[in-house]
Scaffold this motif. Structure first.
Motif, PDB file in Angstrom:
ATOM      1  N   VAL A  19       1.064  -1.349   0.000  1.00 17.52           N
ATOM      2  CA  VAL A  19       0.029  -0.085  -0.232  1.00 17.52           C
ATOM      3  C   VAL A  19       0.750   1.347  -0.245  1.00 17.52           C
ATOM      4  CG1 VAL A  19      -1.612   1.225   1.126  1.00 17.52           C
ATOM      5  CG2 VAL A  19      -1.934  -1.179   1.126  1.00 17.52           C
ATOM      6  N   ASN A  20       0.835   1.978  -1.036  1.00 16.11           N
ATOM      7  CA  ASN A  20       1.511   3.026  -1.188  1.00 16.11           C
ATOM      8  C   ASN A  20       0.779   4.547  -0.608  1.00 16.11           C
ATOM      9  OD1 ASN A  20       3.156   5.452  -1.951  1.00 16.11           O
ATOM     10  ND2 ASN A  20       2.118   5.460  -3.908  1.00 16.11           N
ATOM     11  N   VAL A  21       1.190   4.949   0.450  1.00 17.49           N
ATOM     12  CA  VAL A  21       0.785   6.148   1.152  1.00 17.49           C
ATOM     13  C   VAL A  21       1.282   7.366   0.681  1.00 17.49           C
ATOM     14  CG1 VAL A  21       0.011   7.323   3.451  1.00 17.49           C
ATOM     15  CG2 VAL A  21       0.042   4.505   3.259  1.00 17.49           C
ATOM     16  N   ASP A  22       0.691   7.919  -0.445  1.00 17.44           N
ATOM     17  CA  ASP A  22       1.285   9.336  -0.875  1.00 17.44           C
ATOM     18  C   ASP A  22       1.124  10.273   0.297  1.00 17.44           C
ATOM     19  OD1 ASP A  22       1.958  10.413  -3.556  1.00 17.44           O
ATOM     20  OD2 ASP A  22       0.568  11.922  -2.648  1.00 17.44           O
ATOM     21  N   GLU A  23       2.165  11.141   0.073  1.00 16.58           N
ATOM     22  CA  GLU A  23       2.246  12.512   0.763  1.00 16.58           C
ATOM     23  C   GLU A  23       0.991  13.300   0.892  1.00 16.58           C
ATOM     24  OE1 GLU A  23       4.672  16.088  -0.753  1.00 16.58           O
ATOM     25  OE2 GLU A  23       5.454  14.606  -2.015  1.00 16.58           O
ATOM     26  N   ALA A  24       0.211  13.279  -0.254  1.00 18.96           N
ATOM     27  CA  ALA A  24      -1.193  13.847  -0.095  1.00 18.96           C
ATOM     28  C   ALA A  24      -2.212  13.379   0.962  1.00 18.96           C
ATOM     29  CB  ALA A  24      -1.787  13.721  -1.521  1.00 18.96           C
ATOM     30  N   VAL A  25      -1.914  11.968   1.066  1.00 16.64           N
ATOM     31  CA  VAL A  25      -2.783  11.351   2.021  1.00 16.64           C
ATOM     32  C   VAL A  25      -2.235  11.880   3.463  1.00 16.64           C
ATOM     33  CG1 VAL A  25      -3.522   8.931   3.134  1.00 16.64           C
ATOM     34  CG2 VAL A  25      -3.380   9.323   0.638  1.00 16.64           C
ATOM     35  N   ALA A  26      -0.975  11.571   3.686  1.00 15.93           N
ATOM     36  CA  ALA A  26      -0.300  11.670   4.932  1.00 15.93           C
ATOM     37  C   ALA A  26      -0.404  13.344   5.332  1.00 15.93           C
ATOM     38  CB  ALA A  26       1.289  11.630   4.703  1.00 15.93           C
ATOM     39  N   LYS A  27      -0.692  14.315   4.794  1.00 15.63           N
ATOM     40  CA  LYS A  27      -1.135  15.587   4.872  1.00 15.63           C
ATOM     41  C   LYS A  27      -2.322  15.608   5.977  1.00 15.63           C
ATOM     42  CE  LYS A  27       1.323  18.096   1.339  1.00 15.63           C
ATOM     43  NZ  LYS A  27       1.229  19.010   0.041  1.00 15.63           N
ATOM     44  N   HIS A  28      -3.187  14.653   5.820  1.00 19.22           N
ATOM     45  CA  HIS A  28      -4.411  14.734   6.529  1.00 19.22           C
ATOM     46  C   HIS A  28      -4.258  13.959   7.829  1.00 19.22           C
ATOM     47  CE1 HIS A  28      -7.041  16.135   3.231  1.00 19.22           C
ATOM     48  NE2 HIS A  28      -6.498  15.397   2.396  1.00 19.22           N
ATOM     49  N   ASP A  94     -23.055   9.355  14.619  1.00 21.15           N
ATOM     50  CA  ASP A  94     -22.653   7.883  15.201  1.00 21.15           C
ATOM     51  C   ASP A  94     -22.770   6.583  14.281  1.00 21.15           C
ATOM     52  OD1 ASP A  94     -22.183   9.196  17.574  1.00 21.15           O
ATOM     53  OD2 ASP A  94     -24.057   8.984  18.254  1.00 21.15           O
ATOM     54  N   GLY A  95     -23.430   6.997  12.927  1.00 18.42           N
ATOM     55  CA  GLY A  95     -23.579   5.917  12.311  1.00 18.42           C
ATOM     56  C   GLY A  95     -22.828   5.966  10.818  1.00 18.42           C
ATOM     57  N   VAL A  96     -21.896   6.831  10.950  1.00 17.43           N
ATOM     58  CA  VAL A  96     -20.971   6.878   9.694  1.00 17.43           C
ATOM     59  C   VAL A  96     -19.621   7.097  10.165  1.00 17.43           C
ATOM     60  CG1 VAL A  96     -20.586   8.647   7.615  1.00 17.43           C
ATOM     61  CG2 VAL A  96     -23.090   8.287   8.828  1.00 17.43           C
ATOM     62  N   PRO A  97     -18.644   6.530   9.130  1.00 15.34           N
ATOM     63  CA  PRO A  97     -17.227   6.601   9.577  1.00 15.34           C
ATOM     64  C   PRO A  97     -17.054   8.130   9.055  1.00 15.34           C
ATOM     65  CG  PRO A  97     -17.664   4.626   8.473  1.00 15.34           C
ATOM     66  CD  PRO A  97     -19.041   5.456   8.314  1.00 15.34           C
ATOM     67  N   ARG A  98     -16.316   8.971  10.099  1.00 14.42           N
ATOM     68  CA  ARG A  98     -15.979  10.228   9.937  1.00 14.42           C
ATOM     69  C   ARG A  98     -15.132  10.502   8.776  1.00 14.42           C
ATOM     70  NH1 ARG A  98     -11.693  13.318  11.434  1.00 14.42           N
ATOM     71  NH2 ARG A  98     -10.829  11.651  12.671  1.00 14.42           N
ATOM     72  N   PRO A  99     -15.521  11.338   7.831  1.00 19.30           N
ATOM     73  CA  PRO A  99     -14.870  11.714   6.734  1.00 19.30           C
ATOM     74  C   PRO A  99     -13.905  12.534   6.982  1.00 19.30           C
ATOM     75  CG  PRO A  99     -16.881  13.082   6.595  1.00 19.30           C
ATOM     76  CD  PRO A  99     -16.969  12.269   7.818  1.00 19.30           C
ATOM     77  N   VAL A 100     -12.482  12.314   6.431  1.00 18.18           N
ATOM     78  CA  VAL A 100     -11.348  13.229   6.659  1.00 18.18           C
ATOM     79  C   VAL A 100     -10.797  13.993   5.617  1.00 18.18           C
ATOM     80  CG1 VAL A 100      -8.823  13.216   7.384  1.00 18.18           C
ATOM     81  CG2 VAL A 100     -10.725  11.181   8.204  1.00 18.18           C
ATOM     82  N   GLY A 101     -10.816  13.527   4.473  1.00 17.14           N
ATOM     83  CA  GLY A 101     -10.176  14.283   3.467  1.00 17.14           C
ATOM     84  C   GLY A 101     -10.172  13.420   1.915  1.00 17.14           C
ATOM     85  N   TRP A 102     -10.073  14.213   0.993  1.00 16.48           N
ATOM     86  CA  TRP A 102     -10.024  13.455  -0.468  1.00 16.48           C
ATOM     87  C   TRP A 102      -8.890  14.172  -1.255  1.00 16.48           C
ATOM     88  CZ3 TRP A 102     -10.953  14.886  -5.676  1.00 16.48           C
ATOM     89  CH2 TRP A 102     -11.339  16.171  -5.652  1.00 16.48           C
ATOM     90  N   GLY A 103      -8.331  13.875  -2.388  1.00 16.31           N
ATOM     91  CA  GLY A 103      -7.542  14.302  -3.170  1.00 16.31           C
ATOM     92  C   GLY A 103      -6.968  13.611  -4.104  1.00 16.31           C
ATOM     93  N   THR A 104      -5.963  13.929  -4.638  1.00 16.91           N
ATOM     94  CA  THR A 104      -5.148  13.481  -5.732  1.00 16.91           C
ATOM     95  C   THR A 104      -3.547  13.001  -5.241  1.00 16.91           C
ATOM     96  OG1 THR A 104      -6.539  14.249  -7.459  1.00 16.91           O
ATOM     97  CG2 THR A 104      -4.318  13.892  -8.046  1.00 16.91           C
ATOM     98  N   TYR A 105      -3.013  12.104  -5.686  1.00 20.21           N
ATOM     99  CA  TYR A 105      -1.674  11.721  -5.046  1.00 20.21           C
ATOM    100  C   TYR A 105      -0.646  12.830  -6.009  1.00 20.21           C
ATOM    101  CZ  TYR A 105      -2.323   7.178  -3.013  1.00 20.21           C
ATOM    102  OH  TYR A 105      -2.874   6.136  -2.292  1.00 20.21           O
ATOM    103  N   VAL A 106       0.443  13.213  -5.088  1.00 19.06           N
ATOM    104  CA  VAL A 106       1.309  14.066  -5.322  1.00 19.06           C
ATOM    105  C   VAL A 106       2.165  13.072  -6.348  1.00 19.06           C
ATOM    106  CG1 VAL A 106       3.671  15.101  -4.845  1.00 19.06           C
ATOM    107  CG2 VAL A 106       1.512  15.404  -3.293  1.00 19.06           C
ATOM    108  N   SER A 107       2.424  11.920  -6.295  1.00 19.22           N
ATOM    109  CA  SER A 107       3.501  10.926  -7.069  1.00 19.22           C
ATOM    110  C   SER A 107       2.639  10.577  -8.277  1.00 19.22           C
ATOM    111  CB  SER A 107       3.611   9.972  -6.342  1.00 19.22           C
ATOM    112  OG  SER A 107       2.636   9.051  -6.029  1.00 19.22           O
TER     113      SER A 107
END
Length: 341
Positions: A19-28, A94-107
């Protein structure tokens, strides 16, 4: 293909995939945190999914769920999911996984992601009463919210599976639902190929059936207010929170519409719910008048599910046959269209 439901089985993630965790993901991630592990998790028809374990600055841990897809459709799917879940989370947190973010990979600018909190789930149908209360709460609280729209639609294009929805803002529910159905019908033809039967039936369906069953909702002084609709309720999108025992709902195809349209899948056997789920829901939210149209109104809403199944699984002609049979039944039952009911 599931022998119980006729639905294809989603592909489980390969547990050996890196699993590649891109820096765009890590920013969240929260400030000062670091990634401990990232591994494939769950099953999906259209995306790659993973669980991310993160150590926070205070050495405690938190978990995230990552969904990844590619291309323009992937971007649209994940952007729509983020904004849809964000809207839903406001009313049933209480019934939904809390949304954190979305975006596009830097890589890789062709790879896109959606990130939310990770909830350990039991993959079983939740308690019918608890789920019905939660769904009615979503509909009612969104409907009476001070920032609820006065039109039907959604500000961002949303998707059901890989299918885009026409969520153009419309003043009437009839127009909104007609536009959505036409968009799905066009995509079904592209997927399954031409059909002389559908070429004959669709014009009659749009001219007679939809006006006859949906226009009365907003005629003779009757009115419906837009409610926030999940729009893809079936056994694959609901589960039990393993920690709390409460129902969880996910993977929406959100828009503002008639609350009853969220029950469209419930009476279709392949979705493993049933009419008793509809009855339980209506203990918490009354049937819209005219009540005598309720059964066939639900059948119109169920047509969407047949269109989705036929489009997304083109190797299976059973769903198109179901679609044609149900449209034909409704067209024959309502040959005169709306007559001022």
């Amino acid at each position: 293909m599931s022998g119980l439901t006729g639905m294809p089985v989603p592909k489980k993630q390969d547990m050996f995939t890196v699993v590649n965790v891109d820096e765009a993901v890590a920013k969240h991630f929260p400030p000062g945190s670091k990634l401990i592990s990232a591994r494939p998790h769950g099953a999906s028809f259209w995306t790659r999914t993973a669980r991310l374990d993160v150590e926070l600055a205070d050495k405690s841990e938190c978990k995230f769920f990552l969904k990844v897809s590619t291309g323009d459709v992937g971007l649209g799917m994940l952007r729509g999911e983020f904004y849809g879940v964000t809207a839903m989370y406001k009313f049933i947190p209480d019934g939904v996984p809390r949304p954190v973010g979305w975006g596009t990979y830097v890589s890789d600018p062709d790879t896109h992601f959606y990130l939310c909190e990770f909830i350990e789930m039991i993959e079983e149908l939740p308690d019918i009463r608890k789920f019905s209360v939660m769904l009615a709460k979503l509909h009612h609280n969104s409907m009476v919210s001070s920032d609820a729209p006065t039109k039907f639609g959604f500000p961002i294009v949303t998707y059901e599976g890989k299918m885009h929805q026409d969520v153009t803002w419309c003043a009437t529910w009839e127009e909104s639902f007609s536009r959505q159905t036409k968009a799905f019908a066009d995509q079904e033809i592209l997927s399954q190929g031409p059909s002389q039967e559908l070429d004959t039936l669709w014009p009659l369906y749009f001219k007679n059936v939809i006006p006859r069953l949906l226009r009365p909702l907003e005629s003779h002084g009757r009115k419906i207010k837009p409610a926030l609709i999940h729009n893809d309720i079936w056994y694959g999108n609901i589960a039990i929170n393993a920690e709390t025992g409460e129902p969880v709902i996910f993977d929406p195809a959100m828009f503002w519409g008639h609350n009853e349209s969220d029950l469209g899948n419930m009476n279709t056997s392949r979705y493993r719910l049933g009419r008793h789920w509809m009855r339980e829901y209506h203990k918490n939210f009354p049937v819209s008048p005219p009540e005598e149209d309720y059964g066939d109104r639900n059948a119109v809403y169920a047509i969407r599910g047949h269109l989705v199944a036929s489009t997304l699984y083109p190797g299976n002609n059973n769903f198109r046959r179901m679609l044609i049979a149900e449209i034909k039944r409704l067209v024959e039952k309502y040959p005169n269209g709306y007559q001022g009911e």
